[in-house]
Design a protein around this motif. Sequence first.
Motif, PDB file in Angstrom:
ATOM      1  N   ASN A  64       0.875  -1.169   0.000  1.00 33.14           N
ATOM      2  CA  ASN A  64       0.000   0.000   0.000  1.00 33.14           C
ATOM      3  C   ASN A  64       0.909   1.216   0.000  1.00 33.14           C
ATOM      4  O   ASN A  64       1.686   1.412   0.929  1.00 33.14           O
ATOM      5  CB  ASN A  64      -0.918   0.021   1.217  1.00 33.14           C
ATOM      6  N   ILE A  65       0.810   2.037  -1.049  1.00 35.19           N
ATOM      7  CA  ILE A  65       1.765   3.111  -1.273  1.00 35.19           C
ATOM      8  C   ILE A  65       1.060   4.457  -1.303  1.00 35.19           C
ATOM      9  O   ILE A  65      -0.003   4.603  -1.909  1.00 35.19           O
ATOM     10  CB  ILE A  65       2.504   2.884  -2.613  1.00 35.19           C
ATOM     11  N   ASP A  66       1.669   5.451  -0.643  1.00 33.72           N
ATOM     12  CA  ASP A  66       1.248   6.850  -0.716  1.00 33.72           C
ATOM     13  C   ASP A  66       2.427   7.601  -1.312  1.00 33.72           C
ATOM     14  O   ASP A  66       3.400   7.890  -0.617  1.00 33.72           O
ATOM     15  CB  ASP A  66       0.901   7.376   0.675  1.00 33.72           C
ATOM     16  N   ALA A  67       2.373   7.888  -2.619  1.00 32.04           N
ATOM     17  CA  ALA A  67       3.529   8.467  -3.306  1.00 32.04           C
ATOM     18  C   ALA A  67       3.097   9.250  -4.538  1.00 32.04           C
ATOM     19  O   ALA A  67       1.984   9.075  -5.042  1.00 32.04           O
ATOM     20  CB  ALA A  67       4.491   7.353  -3.718  1.00 32.04           C
ATOM     21  N   PRO A  68       3.992  10.083  -5.053  1.00 28.86           N
ATOM     22  CA  PRO A  68       3.693  10.767  -6.316  1.00 28.86           C
ATOM     23  C   PRO A  68       3.783   9.800  -7.490  1.00 28.86           C
ATOM     24  O   PRO A  68       4.409   8.742  -7.378  1.00 28.86           O
ATOM     25  CB  PRO A  68       4.779  11.849  -6.394  1.00 28.86           C
ATOM     26  N   PRO A  69       3.182  10.147  -8.604  1.00 29.57           N
ATOM     27  CA  PRO A  69       3.212   9.249  -9.770  1.00 29.57           C
ATOM     28  C   PRO A  69       4.628   8.917 -10.267  1.00 29.57           C
ATOM     29  O   PRO A  69       4.851   7.837 -10.815  1.00 29.57           O
ATOM     30  CB  PRO A  69       2.432  10.016 -10.832  1.00 29.57           C
ATOM     31  N   ALA A  70       5.581   9.820 -10.070  1.00 31.67           N
ATOM     32  CA  ALA A  70       6.955   9.557 -10.514  1.00 31.67           C
ATOM     33  C   ALA A  70       7.544   8.343  -9.806  1.00 31.67           C
ATOM     34  O   ALA A  70       8.303   7.562 -10.403  1.00 31.67           O
ATOM     35  CB  ALA A  70       7.827  10.783 -10.267  1.00 31.67           C
ATOM     36  N   ALA A  71       7.193   8.142  -8.548  1.00 29.37           N
ATOM     37  CA  ALA A  71       7.688   6.980  -7.808  1.00 29.37           C
ATOM     38  C   ALA A  71       7.109   5.688  -8.385  1.00 29.37           C
ATOM     39  O   ALA A  71       7.820   4.682  -8.512  1.00 29.37           O
ATOM     40  CB  ALA A  71       7.324   7.105  -6.328  1.00 29.37           C
ATOM     41  N   ILE A  72       5.855   5.712  -8.755  1.00 32.78           N
ATOM     42  CA  ILE A  72       5.218   4.525  -9.329  1.00 32.78           C
ATOM     43  C   ILE A  72       5.830   4.195 -10.683  1.00 32.78           C
ATOM     44  O   ILE A  72       6.087   3.029 -10.998  1.00 32.78           O
ATOM     45  CB  ILE A  72       3.688   4.739  -9.446  1.00 32.78           C
ATOM     46  N   HIS A  73       6.100   5.204 -11.487  1.00 32.80           N
ATOM     47  CA  HIS A  73       6.737   4.976 -12.788  1.00 32.80           C
ATOM     48  C   HIS A  73       8.114   4.344 -12.620  1.00 32.80           C
ATOM     49  O   HIS A  73       8.480   3.450 -13.380  1.00 32.80           O
ATOM     50  CB  HIS A  73       6.842   6.280 -13.580  1.00 32.80           C
ATOM     51  N   GLU A  74       8.865   4.799 -11.614  1.00 34.79           N
ATOM     52  CA  GLU A  74      10.192   4.239 -11.375  1.00 34.79           C
ATOM     53  C   GLU A  74      10.108   2.793 -10.890  1.00 34.79           C
ATOM     54  O   GLU A  74      10.878   1.929 -11.320  1.00 34.79           O
ATOM     55  CB  GLU A  74      10.951   5.101 -10.359  1.00 34.79           C
ATOM     56  N   ILE A  75       9.164   2.505 -10.017  1.00 33.53           N
ATOM     57  CA  ILE A  75       8.969   1.123  -9.540  1.00 33.53           C
ATOM     58  C   ILE A  75       8.646   0.209 -10.720  1.00 33.53           C
ATOM     59  O   ILE A  75       9.237  -0.857 -10.874  1.00 33.53           O
ATOM     60  CB  ILE A  75       7.841   1.067  -8.491  1.00 33.53           C
ATOM     61  N   GLU A  76       7.695   0.623 -11.542  1.00 33.50           N
ATOM     62  CA  GLU A  76       7.282  -0.211 -12.666  1.00 33.50           C
ATOM     63  C   GLU A  76       8.413  -0.380 -13.680  1.00 33.50           C
ATOM     64  O   GLU A  76       8.574  -1.450 -14.256  1.00 33.50           O
ATOM     65  CB  GLU A  76       6.035   0.377 -13.330  1.00 33.50           C
ATOM     66  N   ARG A  77       9.218   0.653 -13.881  1.00 30.27           N
ATOM     67  CA  ARG A  77      10.351   0.542 -14.798  1.00 30.27           C
ATOM     68  C   ARG A  77      11.343  -0.503 -14.305  1.00 30.27           C
ATOM     69  O   ARG A  77      11.798  -1.364 -15.054  1.00 30.27           O
ATOM     70  CB  ARG A  77      11.057   1.899 -14.934  1.00 30.27           C
ATOM     71  N   ARG A  78      11.628  -0.482 -13.007  1.00 29.07           N
ATOM     72  CA  ARG A  78      12.585  -1.445 -12.450  1.00 29.07           C
ATOM     73  C   ARG A  78      12.019  -2.866 -12.415  1.00 29.07           C
ATOM     74  O   ARG A  78      12.762  -3.828 -12.560  1.00 29.07           O
ATOM     75  CB  ARG A  78      13.015  -1.014 -11.060  1.00 29.07           C
ATOM     76  N   LEU A  79      10.724  -2.995 -12.209  1.00 31.68           N
ATOM     77  CA  LEU A  79      10.124  -4.331 -12.200  1.00 31.68           C
ATOM     78  C   LEU A  79      10.108  -4.950 -13.591  1.00 31.68           C
ATOM     79  O   LEU A  79      10.195  -6.169 -13.733  1.00 31.68           O
ATOM     80  CB  LEU A  79       8.714  -4.285 -11.610  1.00 31.68           C
ATOM     81  N   ARG A  80       9.979  -4.124 -14.642  1.00 32.29           N
ATOM     82  CA  ARG A  80      10.037  -4.652 -16.005  1.00 32.29           C
ATOM     83  C   ARG A  80      11.409  -5.235 -16.306  1.00 32.29           C
ATOM     84  O   ARG A  80      11.529  -6.187 -17.075  1.00 32.29           O
ATOM     85  CB  ARG A  80       9.715  -3.545 -17.013  1.00 32.29           C
ATOM     86  N   ILE A  81      12.455  -4.677 -15.713  1.00 36.10           N
ATOM     87  CA  ILE A  81      13.822  -5.130 -15.940  1.00 36.10           C
ATOM     88  C   ILE A  81      14.142  -6.382 -15.118  1.00 36.10           C
ATOM     89  O   ILE A  81      14.902  -7.240 -15.556  1.00 36.10           O
ATOM     90  CB  ILE A  81      14.820  -4.004 -15.597  1.00 36.10           C
ATOM     91  N   ASN A  82      13.553  -6.490 -13.940  1.00 33.66           N
ATOM     92  CA  ASN A  82      13.866  -7.574 -13.009  1.00 33.66           C
ATOM     93  C   ASN A  82      13.386  -8.922 -13.554  1.00 33.66           C
ATOM     94  O   ASN A  82      12.214  -9.082 -13.890  1.00 33.66           O
ATOM     95  CB  ASN A  82      13.208  -7.289 -11.655  1.00 33.66           C
ATOM     96  N   GLU A  83      14.288  -9.890 -13.608  1.00 31.65           N
ATOM     97  CA  GLU A  83      13.950 -11.215 -14.145  1.00 31.65           C
ATOM     98  C   GLU A  83      13.181 -12.085 -13.159  1.00 31.65           C
ATOM     99  O   GLU A  83      12.582 -13.077 -13.553  1.00 31.65           O
ATOM    100  CB  GLU A  83      15.225 -11.940 -14.568  1.00 31.65           C
TER     101      GLU A  83
END
Length: 134
Positions: A64-83
């Motif tokens: 459960n996250i309380d954050a700006p959209p930039a944080a979510i974009h960064e999380i999703e970018r790193r998860l796409r890379i993670n095998e």
Amino acid sequence: MAFYEHVVISRPDVSPQQVETLVEELTAIVTEKEGTVAKTEYWGLRNLAYPINKSRKGHYSLLNIDAPPAAIHEIERRLRINEDVIRFLTIKVEELSEEPSPVLSRKDRGDKGDRGDRGGDRGERRPRRDREEF
């Protein structure tokens, strides 16, 4: 800032400690971007609805996250890379719930749940009704 529920499904061959490390990395990313993680839950190794990359199970985690959209974009970018990550889903919600998720509350209840009194003994048989009674 906005509220988000984020679910991550990791490969079944990673250990729960590695999943916990992944969740800690995601939490660090959120705090870097001036956000907070209100709650994290590890749902365990569960069956997938359909096979993904020849995997039938996965480690589920909820944040459960309380954050700006930039944080979510960064999380999703790193998860796409993670095998180690099979799938992830982020949903914007109106408010964050402090109580346990329905998945954990069902797990606490037990596998079969409370079925209540069904009346009668297992060895006792009901009398057979003829079709004429209806």
